[in-house]
Design an enzyme around this catalytic site. Sequence first.
Site, short mmCIF file in Angstrom:
data_model
loop_
_atom_site.label_atom_id
_atom_site.label_comp_id
_atom_site.label_asym_id
_atom_site.label_seq_id
_atom_site.Cartn_x
_atom_site.Cartn_y
_atom_site.Cartn_z
N TYR A 6 -6.48 -7.15 -20.90
CA TYR A 6 -7.69 -6.22 -21.26
C TYR A 6 -7.05 -4.67 -22.12
O TYR A 6 -5.57 -4.63 -22.35
CB TYR A 6 -7.71 -6.01 -20.40
N LYS A 42 5.23 0.12 12.06
CA LYS A 42 4.14 0.54 11.34
C LYS A 42 3.48 -0.19 10.18
O LYS A 42 4.79 -0.52 9.96
CB LYS A 42 3.96 1.38 11.69
#
Length: 823
Positions: free
Chosen positions: A718, A491
């Site tokens: 940033y 999965k």
Amino acid sequence: MQNHRYNIANIAVVLKAELHSSNDGTAVITSLLTDSRSLAMVDGCLFFALVTARNDGHKYIASLYEKGLRHFVVNHIPEEMKNARNVDFLLVPDTLLALQQLAANYRLRFTIPVVGITGSNGKTIVKEWLSYLLSDTKKVVKSPKSYNSQIGVPLSVWQMRSEDEIAIFEAGISQPEEMMRIQKIIQPTIGILTNIGAAHDEYFDSREQKLEEKLKLFSEVETLIYFADQKLSFPRKNKDTTYFSWGQSPISDLKITFLKTVVGKTTVNAQYQGTPIQFTLPFPDKASFENAMHCFACMLALGYPPAYIADRMCTLPAIEMRMDLKGAINNCAVINDSYSSDYNGLQIAVDFLAQQQQYAKKTVILSDILESGRNLNDLYEDVARLLQSKNISRVIGIGPEISRQAEKFSMEKLFYPDTAAFLRDFPFSSLHNETILLKGARVFAFEQIDEALQQQAHETVMEINLNALAYNLNCYRSKLLPGVKLMAMVKAFSYGSGSCEIANLLQFHRVDYLSVAYADEGVELRKSGITMPIMVMNPEEQSLAQMLEYNLEPEIYSFRVLALLKEKLAAGNRQSAVAIHIKLDTGMHRLGFEEKEIPALIQELKMISGLHIASVFSHLATGDEARFDEYTNQQIAAFKKMSQQLQDAFSYPITRHLLNSAGISRLPDAQFDMVRLGIGLYGIGVDEVEQKQLENVSTLKTIISQIRHIPAGDAVGYARAFIAPAAMTIGVIPIGYADGLHRLFGNGRGRVLVNGQYAPVIGNVCMDMCMIDLSGIEARENDEVIIFGEKLPITEIANVLETIPYEVLTSVGRRVKRVYFQE
């Protein structure tokens, strides 16, 4: 001397086997098979039913017989085969020993020089380089890939042919008492001991014991080559053996007098018998230098002039040890094994291609096979038969010789005189939904074809080691009680590793079940050729019809889901029963039926025709933590009681499963009929002890895009989140939070690996890139950067992010290219 030419009666004598046959014993054996999945041609093939701790080859004899195979070496005749007709059984006490005895007997037919190579590292590189150095003057036979085990060595020796002039075989051991069996098979005349390192230390009392075991390979060699600077203490020396050493030590036969590494190359000055030698290796690293010098010493021992060897050393090629599998243009997949072109390597590569079930169509792009030493008509007839037997759809031949042999290939085919003509004239738009194997000699530069087929060129990639994944699978299998089945969890894109590719490997290794989270994952697997049973853990109403169409098996965890399935069955006209899996809530309180609901559940299930309960299962909330064992034992007891009610209510067997990866190791008494293997398959253990038993599967890596030098006080990234405290060197790497690198990894909390040194991540992690501190690290633009892998465990990242490895793995974005490789 003819090649092989053993018949069944001859082999019975060699093996002292009891022959059970309805034939006359004259069938000639030309090939040996130990893995039933690798069957190519049945004529002349002898299958050895090997018995290991994890498997038994006798289980596959009936299916091989159905495919036309008629010759078997066994330790017993399977019950279902006792009345089989036109079949030869050679009955022996030990089938592995029989394989080795046959190969050892075959080896006696040859008087050519045989080089045996062993050591902790470098065996395969030394073998490949030595073969390269000799191939201009000798017809060389060698071990394919890294066939150096108790099984691989006899298969390697079986490849020897009368036209061969020298043989090179590598030998590996992992435990005491293994090497003498290999020595009897290889019977080397020249030995190379590469080094003695840490590999497999855990199986030996000391390094000295391991050295003594490895030296058994050389018990009868004429010449033994070794690295004098390792200061090996030989327990005893054979008076009939010449010991040839190289190194900087004054006692060395080949003495290194000067060594310097500059710009990716190593300059070597040496002296041999008073003659000065100088050459440049096209590699800067110590391991490559040592491997190359073993080859130089061996060439000297074989009588080659030092000047000739020095000239050849400058041209040593980089050796790729693996086949890469990755996405390609037009929804294709490409396997790149374009580093050698020998026939034995082609067999291994075509086997790997045949294992891939993503696409029905399979294409082989193949160059001329150079320096085989074989009659070319015979060689290409064998190639054509091999491709035909593996159902290859199309062959594209590149080179003058394979083009001349075009009529031998019966499948769809195209031929080009060289790689340039192929790249110029081939319609790449004709490639659609197929798996493509590139297999070419180095001079044909197939890397240009690989580049042309690339689906995406993102410099950040996740490498998936399929050998390691198979190793981990077998590690957990070895912990299972007899008869316990295994369900593998694929999965969430196989925990970030890629659903179809991983499922394909698991199907090849005969896992009993797969499990996915949602129906669309199962549908994708079915469309990719996965035929084994698949359980869907979260069946949604809108996906039930698809599940029935693609033969997926839903988890039933509530009366609502059961009612929805009942409705779909009533509306359809299904001929076969639908397999379902009943989920019980034993204390985790996520999904599942409670104990008080069991009587009503049984009653409802009996009223619905067309259902078959394949399994009943539950989840442990704390199976990985010993401090909660009291609660875990309560869950186990509840599961036994609840599942027993279901089993008693139905006349057919219902499989029970409860344990996940952690439980397999910790709770062997609760294995029931099946276990579910998840994160452990991908190399993450429940504790440090188990972690050491597993191999790393996934490596997330990128490169340095740019290097900058900034003064003290400048900001990085940033929000000016990082201010340089001093003049420093920084690197920009193209991976960010859109690729799965969490923003919490920035500002000095996380670190990456650059050329073996740790580099902190500085400033904020950006969407597509981040910055690292390279101060004090020797690095250049385009150098590799490891985010996580064997040397920088994923658990470290998880700890930094205060999460678990599951989340780190499944967070790696799909735009990060997955590259699968198998050695």
